[in-house]
Design a protein around this motif. Structure first.
Motif, PDB file in Angstrom:
ATOM      1  N   ARG A   1     -90.163  51.442 -12.628  1.00  0.00           N
ATOM      2  CA  ARG A   1     -89.735  50.492 -11.609  1.00  0.00           C
ATOM      3  C   ARG A   1     -89.095  49.260 -12.236  1.00  0.00           C
ATOM      4  O   ARG A   1     -88.150  48.702 -11.695  1.00  0.00           O
ATOM      5  CB  ARG A   1     -90.925  50.048 -10.765  1.00  0.00           C
TER       6      ARG A   1
ATOM      7  N   PHE B   1     -92.272  42.726 -14.286  1.00  0.00           N
ATOM      8  CA  PHE B   1     -93.264  42.890 -13.220  1.00  0.00           C
ATOM      9  C   PHE B   1     -94.427  43.634 -13.869  1.00  0.00           C
ATOM     10  O   PHE B   1     -94.462  44.859 -13.901  1.00  0.00           O
ATOM     11  CB  PHE B   1     -92.666  43.693 -12.076  1.00  0.00           C
TER      12      PHE B   1
ATOM     13  N   LEU C   1     -88.862  48.730  -2.121  1.00  0.00           N
ATOM     14  CA  LEU C   1     -89.236  48.580  -3.518  1.00  0.00           C
ATOM     15  C   LEU C   1     -89.105  47.120  -3.941  1.00  0.00           C
ATOM     16  O   LEU C   1     -89.957  46.576  -4.654  1.00  0.00           O
ATOM     17  CB  LEU C   1     -88.321  49.459  -4.372  1.00  0.00           C
ATOM     18  N   ARG C   2     -88.042  46.475  -3.443  1.00  0.00           N
ATOM     19  CA  ARG C   2     -87.852  45.061  -3.768  1.00  0.00           C
ATOM     20  C   ARG C   2     -88.992  44.234  -3.189  1.00  0.00           C
ATOM     21  O   ARG C   2     -89.460  43.271  -3.810  1.00  0.00           O
ATOM     22  CB  ARG C   2     -86.521  44.561  -3.221  1.00  0.00           C
TER      23      ARG C   2
ATOM     24  N   LEU D   1     -81.084  49.511  -7.775  1.00  0.00           N
ATOM     25  CA  LEU D   1     -81.467  50.087  -6.483  1.00  0.00           C
ATOM     26  C   LEU D   1     -80.262  50.277  -5.578  1.00  0.00           C
ATOM     27  O   LEU D   1     -80.112  51.303  -4.927  1.00  0.00           O
ATOM     28  CB  LEU D   1     -82.501  49.184  -5.803  1.00  0.00           C
TER      29      LEU D   1
ATOM     30  N   GLY E   1     -97.771  42.747  -4.203  1.00  0.00           N
ATOM     31  CA  GLY E   1     -97.447  43.734  -5.209  1.00  0.00           C
ATOM     32  C   GLY E   1     -98.055  45.100  -5.012  1.00  0.00           C
ATOM     33  O   GLY E   1     -97.699  46.040  -5.702  1.00  0.00           O
TER      34      GLY E   1
ATOM     35  N   ALA F   1     -95.197  41.503  -6.627  1.00  0.00           N
ATOM     36  CA  ALA F   1     -95.856  41.621  -7.930  1.00  0.00           C
ATOM     37  C   ALA F   1     -95.550  40.421  -8.812  1.00  0.00           C
ATOM     38  O   ALA F   1     -96.406  39.971  -9.571  1.00  0.00           O
ATOM     39  CB  ALA F   1     -95.420  42.908  -8.627  1.00  0.00           C
ATOM     40  N   ASN F   2     -94.336  39.889  -8.736  1.00  0.00           N
ATOM     41  CA  ASN F   2     -93.974  38.730  -9.552  1.00  0.00           C
ATOM     42  C   ASN F   2     -92.718  38.069  -8.987  1.00  0.00           C
ATOM     43  O   ASN F   2     -91.608  38.473  -9.313  1.00  0.00           O
ATOM     44  CB  ASN F   2     -93.751  39.151 -11.013  1.00  0.00           C
TER      45      ASN F   2
ATOM     46  N   THR G   1     -97.570  44.419 -13.461  1.00  0.00           N
ATOM     47  CA  THR G   1     -98.459  45.426 -12.875  1.00  0.00           C
ATOM     48  C   THR G   1     -97.691  46.664 -12.425  1.00  0.00           C
ATOM     49  O   THR G   1     -98.285  47.669 -12.075  1.00  0.00           O
ATOM     50  CB  THR G   1     -99.209  44.862 -11.661  1.00  0.00           C
ATOM     51  N   GLN G   2     -96.357  46.555 -12.400  1.00  0.00           N
ATOM     52  CA  GLN G   2     -95.568  47.667 -11.901  1.00  0.00           C
ATOM     53  C   GLN G   2     -95.217  48.615 -13.057  1.00  0.00           C
ATOM     54  O   GLN G   2     -95.307  48.265 -14.230  1.00  0.00           O
ATOM     55  CB  GLN G   2     -94.301  47.147 -11.226  1.00  0.00           C
ATOM     56  N   SER G   3     -94.783  49.824 -12.682  1.00  0.00           N
ATOM     57  CA  SER G   3     -94.517  50.835 -13.702  1.00  0.00           C
ATOM     58  C   SER G   3     -93.287  50.474 -14.538  1.00  0.00           C
ATOM     59  O   SER G   3     -92.430  49.691 -14.114  1.00  0.00           O
ATOM     60  CB  SER G   3     -94.288  52.189 -13.033  1.00  0.00           C
TER      61      SER G   3
ATOM     62  N   GLY H   1    -103.951  40.738 -14.596  1.00  0.00           N
ATOM     63  CA  GLY H   1    -102.619  41.250 -14.832  1.00  0.00           C
ATOM     64  C   GLY H   1    -101.537  40.255 -14.453  1.00  0.00           C
ATOM     65  O   GLY H   1    -100.481  40.210 -15.058  1.00  0.00           O
ATOM     66  N   ARG H   2    -101.828  39.435 -13.449  1.00  0.00           N
ATOM     67  CA  ARG H   2    -100.813  38.483 -13.028  1.00  0.00           C
ATOM     68  C   ARG H   2    -100.774  37.276 -13.951  1.00  0.00           C
ATOM     69  O   ARG H   2     -99.790  36.610 -14.051  1.00  0.00           O
ATOM     70  CB  ARG H   2    -101.082  38.018 -11.598  1.00  0.00           C
TER      71      ARG H   2
ATOM     72  N   PRO I   1    -103.940  41.150  -1.378  1.00  0.00           N
ATOM     73  CA  PRO I   1    -103.497  39.925  -0.714  1.00  0.00           C
ATOM     74  C   PRO I   1    -102.682  39.017  -1.626  1.00  0.00           C
ATOM     75  O   PRO I   1    -102.023  38.104  -1.153  1.00  0.00           O
ATOM     76  CB  PRO I   1    -104.796  39.253  -0.271  1.00  0.00           C
ATOM     77  N   TYR I   2    -102.712  39.271  -2.939  1.00  0.00           N
ATOM     78  CA  TYR I   2    -101.870  38.488  -3.843  1.00  0.00           C
ATOM     79  C   TYR I   2    -100.472  39.084  -3.970  1.00  0.00           C
ATOM     80  O   TYR I   2     -99.635  38.571  -4.687  1.00  0.00           O
ATOM     81  CB  TYR I   2    -102.501  38.400  -5.235  1.00  0.00           C
TER      82      TYR I   2
ATOM     83  N   LEU J   1    -106.435  43.217 -11.578  1.00  0.00           N
ATOM     84  CA  LEU J   1    -105.158  42.838 -10.987  1.00  0.00           C
ATOM     85  C   LEU J   1    -104.858  41.370 -11.212  1.00  0.00           C
ATOM     86  O   LEU J   1    -103.752  40.976 -11.503  1.00  0.00           O
ATOM     87  CB  LEU J   1    -105.183  43.128  -9.482  1.00  0.00           C
ATOM     88  N   ARG J   2    -105.906  40.565 -11.059  1.00  0.00           N
ATOM     89  CA  ARG J   2    -105.667  39.133 -11.214  1.00  0.00           C
ATOM     90  C   ARG J   2    -105.358  38.808 -12.661  1.00  0.00           C
ATOM     91  O   ARG J   2    -104.492  38.009 -12.947  1.00  0.00           O
ATOM     92  CB  ARG J   2    -106.885  38.337 -10.739  1.00  0.00           C
TER      93      ARG J   2
ATOM     94  N   GLN K   1     -97.346  46.453 -18.470  1.00  0.00           N
ATOM     95  CA  GLN K   1     -98.238  45.593 -19.249  1.00  0.00           C
ATOM     96  C   GLN K   1     -99.009  46.372 -20.317  1.00  0.00           C
ATOM     97  O   GLN K   1     -99.630  45.772 -21.187  1.00  0.00           O
ATOM     98  CB  GLN K   1     -99.211  44.850 -18.340  1.00  0.00           C
TER      99      GLN K   1
ATOM    100  N   GLY L   1     -95.825  54.720  -8.405  1.00  0.00           N
ATOM    101  CA  GLY L   1     -96.573  53.509  -8.114  1.00  0.00           C
ATOM    102  C   GLY L   1     -97.352  53.062  -9.331  1.00  0.00           C
ATOM    103  O   GLY L   1     -97.614  53.838 -10.238  1.00  0.00           O
ATOM    104  N   SER L   2     -97.710  51.798  -9.319  1.00  0.00           N
ATOM    105  CA  SER L   2     -98.326  51.247 -10.515  1.00  0.00           C
ATOM    106  C   SER L   2     -99.690  51.864 -10.772  1.00  0.00           C
ATOM    107  O   SER L   2    -100.263  51.668 -11.811  1.00  0.00           O
ATOM    108  CB  SER L   2     -98.465  49.743 -10.368  1.00  0.00           C
TER     109      SER L   2
ATOM    110  N   THR M   1     -92.112  45.131  -2.754  1.00  0.00           N
ATOM    111  CA  THR M   1     -93.275  45.283  -3.630  1.00  0.00           C
ATOM    112  C   THR M   1     -93.091  44.530  -4.934  1.00  0.00           C
ATOM    113  O   THR M   1     -94.001  43.858  -5.422  1.00  0.00           O
ATOM    114  CB  THR M   1     -93.517  46.767  -3.929  1.00  0.00           C
ATOM    115  N   MET M   2     -91.887  44.646  -5.505  1.00  0.00           N
ATOM    116  CA  MET M   2     -91.634  43.994  -6.787  1.00  0.00           C
ATOM    117  C   MET M   2     -91.726  42.486  -6.642  1.00  0.00           C
ATOM    118  O   MET M   2     -92.295  41.800  -7.486  1.00  0.00           O
ATOM    119  CB  MET M   2     -90.228  44.380  -7.305  1.00  0.00           C
TER     120      MET M   2
END
Lengths: 340, 498, 333
Positions: free
Chosen positions: B355, B348, A203-204, B362, A277, A210-211, B350-352, A333-334, A274-275, A330-331, B399, A5-6, A206-207
């Protein structure tokens, strides 16, 4: 890929789930100290285990949609609509006198129908979000009204009752001293945890959260993922609807209206971003437990029902303020700062 | 150059900036005279952004002296800088999409004048005056979001002028403009200079703005390494100063034709983007596609991967037609696409790291619906090693990596899918010089491994260093084709703009 | 093919909502000639007052790029606390003071939202979700949970004060209370703030791009803080109007209405991403919601279908533009 996990670069004590675990334990300990004979009584513990699953299951539904950066404001509407339809089957086709195998059969039919309604409602939400491109908050605000509205229109706004006795099994019985609603919640929570961490789909999800744009460029089938997310949320809501129906021994269009905000609150309290990811089921479970310990402990202490609402809200704000630095990160980061 | 007796508008002496142990700027002297245009050049991380941030009051200097309009500035804020007449136009212009042109132009001015009551008439008058000053005509009532990029930039310039700008700093002013729009912009810059407004261009692509500049200042590793009359510089010497070495890499030469037919594109067409595009390529070939902004190169790149749906035409890979406008089908046909903007499109963040690589594989690692985590991790780690990604831990968020390493992660995701055709859009945008050469090595190597590679770029040295063949696009059509090693940068550059 | 101008006009939510309202009224009048009378109109107007004031506040938040779900709790808390205070301290308190008190309480609660949002920088939905629970929980736990029908006399008095009342020649009864003037005042004040002050323009700018606003030197925190205080004040006003018009201080009322209010605002064209929203659109949205809530039966739809209708209107009213935008984006590539 749970170990990837991140946030694994953080030490355990920095994880939001760890903080929540401490809160849950502290609340439990505090209540046990303040009212040892009653809070720790078997009766109280069982009654707690009967109380929280209905809204906790809704919080799980909220969790998976929030992980995509969306939200599902229609969960309570879906729960009630599916309960009303199941109730219609149970009252008009089975009737209160039904017993034995006939009753079991009709119950099964009603359960399948309610799950189907939940899935269909979720599919409808998914279509609104993917095909029409509506923001989830608007799509589910509108569809929630439509679902609730159908339940009102079907029942004329009054409660549907007169079920076979067997219906109470879902909400009021125990298996080896464990309340059935708790078992349902546990099964769904574990299922969702596995879904999110051990499957490609999870996983998809979550990804994508995230973006979303990167997900498109990574050739992820976004529409299919989102459709499935909202269908799952719809079916979870239907299960919650069944628990509510069984515990109330009736179905009504406006049951559990306070559960919507509660479900959002629990998900956010549980560390779900809530954003999008980031969202872990364990955090949500800990948030549910903290809330339930707190509210039932306060009940013991003769604190009014309304104070629970106050304390829940305050807890949410407190946790958010404590997490502020995380959120900022986190914000940021986006929307990465441009460096030259 | 200005007459020496003209007092400098901006005078920075010995400006130094430390960030947590890193010296971003090291004793830089920098002056700007009224009505002067200066190119501030440097690679990413050279310190040019830091210099601008200090000048515009966004960040304080660690050491050194800054004078604006003769006055010593100590700990000045962006507002102080604005009041002193120093305005920055960021690459994203920092405008409000939901407000009218007039309001966008007048807003900052109304704010600095300390108005509380907003007068639409006053705002329109100010806006009209500023538009008139630079001699352009944009409808005042139009919502900003409806304007083309070039007009947004002009609105941003007018906004700066409305604040009585005496120095306008433009961050990468030409990257988003088409050739014709650049010409318009340069004319406006000339007008501004006549009115005594100084301009600083901050860019790493300076050839276009050299024509209107008096002076060039080059930064490298936080130090000023070159300064002089603009006439003394050309594209090649600028690059040399910016990078500190000659980066001319050897061309791979023309393709030997030993591959098999891999891709054929037939009459691909999309209204408003590109028309009648046909070409083919073989396995092992590295094909460059170039063109100015607005030439349709990016749309074509996206169309090849299904992100843009063409109106008509065919894409055939390995003898099989690929459905148009469907990225998933394109990925299944083993086409890969590494987008230009890593931060928003490619990764992505924030992700590792793990990932980010694994997300492409996948499906292949699913057994009965569950992920084979061990297999995924091993495979991803293997690719990260092969592409030499430097990181202490593959579970760190992506990142935390440098630009060059991030680009390798983006590449690793597609490499893990064993593509037949890899489309790289701007493969070294935002990557430091050292990594750039290494990424070029990787690209050449991909060709040797038998992949087809399409490099979409407007970085001509990059194309020359990596491609067997270069296709030139202009106005949505394919206009020229060159074999690698048979063409110089100057000729290619001419073909682009002529 | 429609001409471009028609397309453009229809793409605007205001036009769409107005069209639906007109259609509704035509169908209603056809099926029940008594529908289109002064009586109905004055009834609907009165029903729009509280919803309208809340919606205008909500619109302001949406324009600034946030969302607020706590304003109903603010409204009911301000109303109930004011009533209790007045009854305890000075039952004969004149109504202007009662109103000022409620507005003050509302602004105070709004300032709490503003503190979390502007100072701590927390997401608006989450903050207001939390304060919704906190305000209501606080009210019911510490202030009281009884319905009070023995209101301060001046509060009841206010609800009887009419701008105009009477019977038309055709025998239709009508009554326009002074509370309508409150709505008008709110409209004028908000319009002034939004269009004639730099503060108002800053709110739009904030919704357009926070980052740009910050770079331009707009005091983002102060602007955000103002928005939530102002919305709180409006909610306080709406709350006390609701209490006085209903002649009862009911601490359980209003909460639950927030989604209908947001629905009205969104129908009126305000966008969740911020930067867009008009008072005209918002009022049209309110009018449509009030029509559906009160007169659905007239056009032959049973009132139990109210929720479905409102939900469907939201989905259509926001889905159509969203779909068009999606198609346009796909075409542009």
């Amino acid at each position: 890929m749970s170990g990837s996990g991140s946030r694994t670069e953080m030490t355990l004590s920095q994880a939001p789930e760890f903080r929540l675990a401490i809160i849950a334990v502290l609340v439990f300990a505090l209540m046990a100290v303040l009212s040892p004979d009653r809070f720790l009584s078997a009766q109280n513990l069982t009654s707690m285990a009967f109380q929280f699953p209905e809204f906790a299951i809704l919080a799980l539904a909220m969790t998976i949609t929030m992980t995509t950066g969306g939200i599902d404001l229609s969960v309570v509407g879906v729960a009630n609509l599916s309960a009303v339809i199941a109730a219609a089957i149970l009252t008009s086709l089975a009737g209160p006198e039904a017993t034995g195998i006939v009753a079991v059969m009709w119950l099964a039919v009603a359960l399948v129908a309610s799950l189907a309604v939940g899935a269909a409602a979720g599919f409808f939400n998914g279509i609104l979000v993917t095909r029409l491109g509506l923001p989830p908050i608007l799509a589910t605000l509108g569809s929630g009204l439509v679902f609730t509205g159908f339940a009102v229109a079907m029942t004329g706004g009054s409660a549907v009752m007169g079920f076979p006795d067997i219906v109470s099994v879902i909400g009021n019985s125990t298996i080896w001293f464990v309340p059935v609603p708790l078992i349902l919640f546990a099964v769904l929570a574990i299922a969702l945890h596995i879904l999110l961490t051990r499957t490609g789909f999870g996983l998809r999800v979550t990804m994508y959260g995230a973006n979303p744009l990167a997900a498109l460029y990574a050739a992820i089938d976004i529409d299919r993922i989102l459709l499935r997310v909202y269908v799952i949320a719809g079916m979870f809501s239907a299960v919650a609807g069944m628990v509510i129906m069984s515990r109330a021994n009736s179905a009504k269009a406006d049951y559990g209206s306070s559960y919507l905000l509660l479900a959002v609150l629990i998900a956010v309290l549980g560390g779900v971003n809530p954003y999008g990811g980031y969202g872990r089921v364990i955090g949500v479970v800990l948030a549910v437990l903290s809330m339930q310990f707190l509210s039932s402990g306060l009940n013991m202490l003769q604190v009014s029902n309304f104070a629970r609402e106050l304390i829940w809200g305050a807890l949410l704000l407190l946790v958010m303020v404590i997490n502020t630095t995380n959120w900022a990160g986190l914000r940021a980061g986006r929307k990465p700062a441009k460096t030259g | 150059m200005q007459a020496p007796d003209t007092p400098a508008f901006v005078e920075m002496t010995g400006v130094t900036k430390h960030y947590a142990g890193v010296t971003a700027l090291d004793g830089v002297d920098f002056t700007v005279h009224p009505g002067e245009a200066i190119c501030l050049a440097g690679e990413n991380g050279s310190g040019k952004s830091t210099l601008i941030k200090i000048l515009s009051g966004v960040e304080p200097a660690s050491d050194g002296e800054i004078r604006i309009g003769g006055e010593l500035m100590t700990g000045h804020t962006p507002r102080d800088a604005t009041a002193a007449g120093v305005l920055v136009i960021f690459q994203d212009f920092s405008l409000f999409p939901n407000l009218s042109v007039a309001e966008n132009i007048a807003f900052a001015n109304e704010l600095t004048e300390g108005r509380r009551i907003y007068s639409r008439r006053h705002a329109r008058a100010v806006a009209q005056r500023m538009l008139h000053r630079i001699g352009v005509d944009i409808p005042l009532n139009a919502k900003l979001e409806t304007l083309p990029v070039a007009h947004k930039q002009l609105v941003a310039i007018c906004r700066a002028l409305a604040c009585e700008a005496r120095l306008i700093i433009m961050d990468e002013p030409t990257t988003a403009l088409t050739g014709k729009e650049v010409t318009v912009l340069l004319d406006i810059i000339r007008v501004l200079k006549e009115q005594g407004v100084a301009v600083i261009f901050v860019s790493h692509k300076l050839a276009e703005v050299l024509a209107v500049s008096e002076r060039v200042v080059v930064l490298r590793n936080g130090k000023k390494v070159a300064e002089g009359d603009a006439a003394e510089f050309d594209a090649a010497s600028l690059t040399r100063h910016m990078t500190g070495r000659d980066v001319a890499e050897a061309s791979p030469g023309a393709f030997d034709g030993s591959g098999e037919m891999l891709l054929s594109v037939e009459n691909l067409q999309k209204q408003g983007s590109f028309r009648d595009i046909s070409f083919s390529m073989q396995t092992g070939e590295v094909l460059g596609i170039t063109g100015l902004l607005g030439s349709g190169r990016t749309s074509l790149a996206k169309a090849l991967f299904g992100l843009v749906a063409p109106d008509s035409g065919r894409i055939v890979v390995d003898g099989e037609e690929v459905p148009l406008g469907d990225p998933i089908a394109s990925a299944e046909a083993r086409i890969g696409y590494v987008p230009e903007d890593r931060l928003t499109e490619g990764l992505f963040l924030t992700q590792s790291i793990l990932r980010n690589v694994a997300v492409g594989r996948l499906q292949e690692h699913e057994r009965n619906g569950f992920l084979d985590l061990r297999g995924l991790v091993d495979e991803a780690a293997d690719w990260l090693t092969r592409l030499k990604v430097k990181t202490p831990s593959i579970t760190a968020p992506v990142q935390s990596l440098s630009g060059g390493n991030q680009q390798r992660v983006a590449l690793a995701r597609w490499m893990a899918r064993a593509p037949r055709l890899l489309i790289l859009n701007g493969p070294s945008v935002g990557v430091d010089v050292g990594s750039k050469a290494e990424i070029h090595d990787i690209i050449r190597d991909l060709g040797h491994q038998g992949l087809g590679v399409i490099v979409i770029s407007d970085d001509l040295p990059e194309l020359l260093a990596t491609c067997h063949r270069i296709l030139v696009m202009k106005g949505g059509a394919m206009t020229d084709e060159f074999a690698g090693g048979k063409i110089s940068e100057d000729v290619l550059s001419q073909k682009l703009t002529s | 093919m429609m001409s471009d101008r028609w397309k453009e006009l229809l793409a605007r939510n205001e036009a769409l909502v107005a069209l639906v309202i007109v259609l509704f009224c035509i169908v209603a009048t056809l099926s029940d000639p008594n529908f289109f009378t002064v009586t109905t109109l004055s009834d609907l107007l009165r029903a729009s007052i509280v919803l309208g004031i809340l919606a205008i506040g909500c619109m302001l938040v949406l324009i600034s790029g946030g969302i607020d779900v706590s304003f109903t709790a603010v409204a009911v808390s301000a109303m109930y606390m004011t009533t209790k205070l007045s009854l305890a301290v000075w039952p004969d308190m004149p109504w202007p003071l009662i109103f000022a008190l409620s507005i003050g309480f509302g602004a105070l609660l709004g300032a709490i939202n503003g503190t979390f949002i502007a100072i701590f920088g927390l997401p608006t939905l989450i903050v207001t979700l939390g304060t919704l629970s906190v305000f209501r929980g606080f009210l019911l736990t510490f202030v009281g949970s009884d319905r009070i029908s023995a209101l301060p006399p001046d509060m009841r008095e206010f609800s009887r004060m009419m701008i105009a009342r009477g019977t038309t020649e055709s025998g239709d009864f009508y009554a326009l209370p002074w509370s309508l003037a409150a709505l008008l005042g709110v409209i004028l004040l908000t319009a002034f703030i939004l269009h004639k002050t730099m503060l108002g323009r800053s709110i739009f700018a904030l919704g357009g791009s926070v980052e740009s606003a910050r770079r331009l030197g707009i005091d983002v925190r102060r602007t955000q803080f103002f928005v939530y205080v102002y919305v709180g004040a409006l909610a306080g006003l709406a709350g006390i109007l609701h209490g006085s018009m209903g002649r009862m201080a009911d601490p359980f009322s209003l909460v639950g209405l927030e989604l209908s209010v947001i629905a009205a605002v969104v129908l009126g064209g305000a966008r969740l991403i911020g930067g867009y929203g008009t008072i005209t659109g918002t009022l049209l949205g309110v009018a449509l919601i009030v029509l559906v809530q009160n007169s659905l039966i007239v056009i032959g739809i049973p009132s139990t279908w109210q929720s479905v209708t409102i939900g469907a209107l939201i989905l259509l009213g926001t889905g159509l533009p969203a779909y068009q935008a999606k198609r346009a984006a796909a075409r542009a590539g």
